[in-house]
Design a protein around this motif. Structure first.
Motif, PDB file in Angstrom:
ATOM      1  N   VAL A 143       1.033  -1.220   0.018  1.00  0.00           N
ATOM      2  CA  VAL A 143      -0.136  -0.121  -0.115  1.00  0.00           C
ATOM      3  C   VAL A 143       1.044   1.224  -0.269  1.00  0.00           C
ATOM      4  N   SER A 186      -6.881   6.510   2.136  1.00  0.00           N
ATOM      5  CA  SER A 186      -6.454   5.251   2.782  1.00  0.00           C
ATOM      6  C   SER A 186      -5.181   4.602   2.051  1.00  0.00           C
ATOM      7  N   TRP A 231      -7.410  -5.249   4.779  1.00  0.00           N
ATOM      8  CA  TRP A 231      -8.001  -4.215   4.660  1.00  0.00           C
ATOM      9  C   TRP A 231      -9.205  -4.018   5.864  1.00  0.00           C
ATOM     10  N   ARG A 288      -7.181  -3.220   9.011  1.00  0.00           N
ATOM     11  CA  ARG A 288      -6.768  -1.692   9.001  1.00  0.00           C
ATOM     12  C   ARG A 288      -8.008  -0.955   9.268  1.00  0.00           C
ATOM     13  N   SER A 302     -10.919   1.868   3.968  1.00  0.00           N
ATOM     14  CA  SER A 302     -10.420   0.660   3.947  1.00  0.00           C
ATOM     15  C   SER A 302     -11.524  -0.379   3.975  1.00  0.00           C
ATOM     16  N   HIS A 357     -12.484  -1.109   0.216  1.00  0.00           N
ATOM     17  CA  HIS A 357     -11.489  -1.787  -0.341  1.00  0.00           C
ATOM     18  C   HIS A 357     -11.722  -3.416  -0.041  1.00  0.00           C
ATOM     19  N   ALA A 358     -11.867  -3.437   1.359  1.00  0.00           N
ATOM     20  CA  ALA A 358     -12.139  -5.090   1.648  1.00  0.00           C
ATOM     21  C   ALA A 358     -13.427  -5.462   0.944  1.00  0.00           C
TER      22      ALA A 358
END
Length: 279
Positions: free
Chosen positions: A126, A134, A172, A175, A205, A208-209
């Motif tokens: 990342v 993020s 993610w 996070r 985040s 993204h996940a």
């Protein structure tokens, strides 16, 4: 969920001239239309044209100027700027100042191939990037290739490997939980503005996940939170209603519940020591 199909847009004459000129270089493997134009959803008729060029090596500025068509007086392209030299996220960019503007990004082909290999192992990094709260995962290189549409040459449409899907989704989510834990810490310290930043980082985040966890290549842009399924509806409403002045531990807990996240899981994520991604 599957990655949405890209669309071959009708190219205005000046865009076609730029594409054909770049395609004339022996170091160019593929020229592709990217961004909202490729997805058939330009934000306006004046939306920029984003062009991705996959190259064996980055041409010199002089070579690029030779390849580009003759432009109206005063419309010279800006100088070539290469960012993150030697980094997997290296990009060399220039703009053709016509209307709508044409933005060209040169991507070293070797970096794309390296990211394919990394993704097959379920690995990614990342990177700090100003446009995205993020940060940007290195698999953006694969996402770009999958979502763009070729007008010259080909680099393939990378699938989303199961190994990446599983590892990235878990990373993610961890996070996101950690960000909510830090938001609560900030509120307790009376620093609500900082808390708001962590809540927003948790939201991006989680987006993204949820998206990568479905094997879904998605555009990693300012529209990330608007992607279908990026956030639960309750969490979206909570974020829209939230302001720094109303930030409390209860509001953070409520958003965590809407996101189906336990902030305490953030401690376990921190303990893994893999804050920059999975290798």
């Amino acid at each position: 969920m599957t990655t949405p199909a890209s669309h071959v847009p009708a190219l205005p004459p000046v865009v076609r001239q730029v594409v054909d000129g770049l395609a004339g270089s022996p170091v160019v493997r593929s020229v592709r239309i990217a961004g909202s134009r490729a997805r058939g959803r330009p934000t306006s008729p004046d939306s920029d044209w984003d062009i991705l060029v996959y190259v064996e090596e980055v041409p010199s500025e002089a070579e690029l100027r030779r390849l580009l068509p003759a432009l109206p007086s005063g419309s010279e392209p800006v100088e070539l700027v290469t960012a993150n030299l030697g980094h997997p996220f290296q990009e060399s960019e220039f703009s053709v100042p016509v209307s709508p503007r044409i933005d060209v990004c040169l991507r070293p082909l070797a970096n794309l191939e390296a990211e394919r290999e990394r993704a097959d192992r379920g690995a990614f990094l990342v990177h700090s990037y100003p446009k995205i709260h993020s940060g940007v995962p290195s698999y953006i290189l694969l996402s770009e290739a999958a979502l763009s549409v070729s007008v010259h040459g080909e680099v393939g449409r990378p699938p989303c490997p199961v190994a990446l899907r599983d590892s990235a989704a878990a990373w993610w989510r961890g996070r996101a939980a950690c960000c909510l834990l830090l938001a609560t810490d900030h509120v307790r310290a009376g620093e609500t503005i900082g808390a708001l930043g962590h809540v927003l980082a948790a939201a991006t985040s989680l987006a993204h996940a949820r998206l990568i966890g479905r094997g879904y290549w998605y555009p990693i842009t300012k529209r990330l939170l608007d992607e279908p399924g990026a956030l639960p509806d309750g969490a979206r409403r909570g974020l829209e209603d939230l302001s720094a002045g109303l930030m409390t531990t209860a509001s953070v807990d409520r958003i965590a519940g809407d996101m189906a996240l336990d902030p305490e899981d953030g401690l376990e994520w921190l303990a893994q020591g893999r804050h920059m991604g999975v290798e």
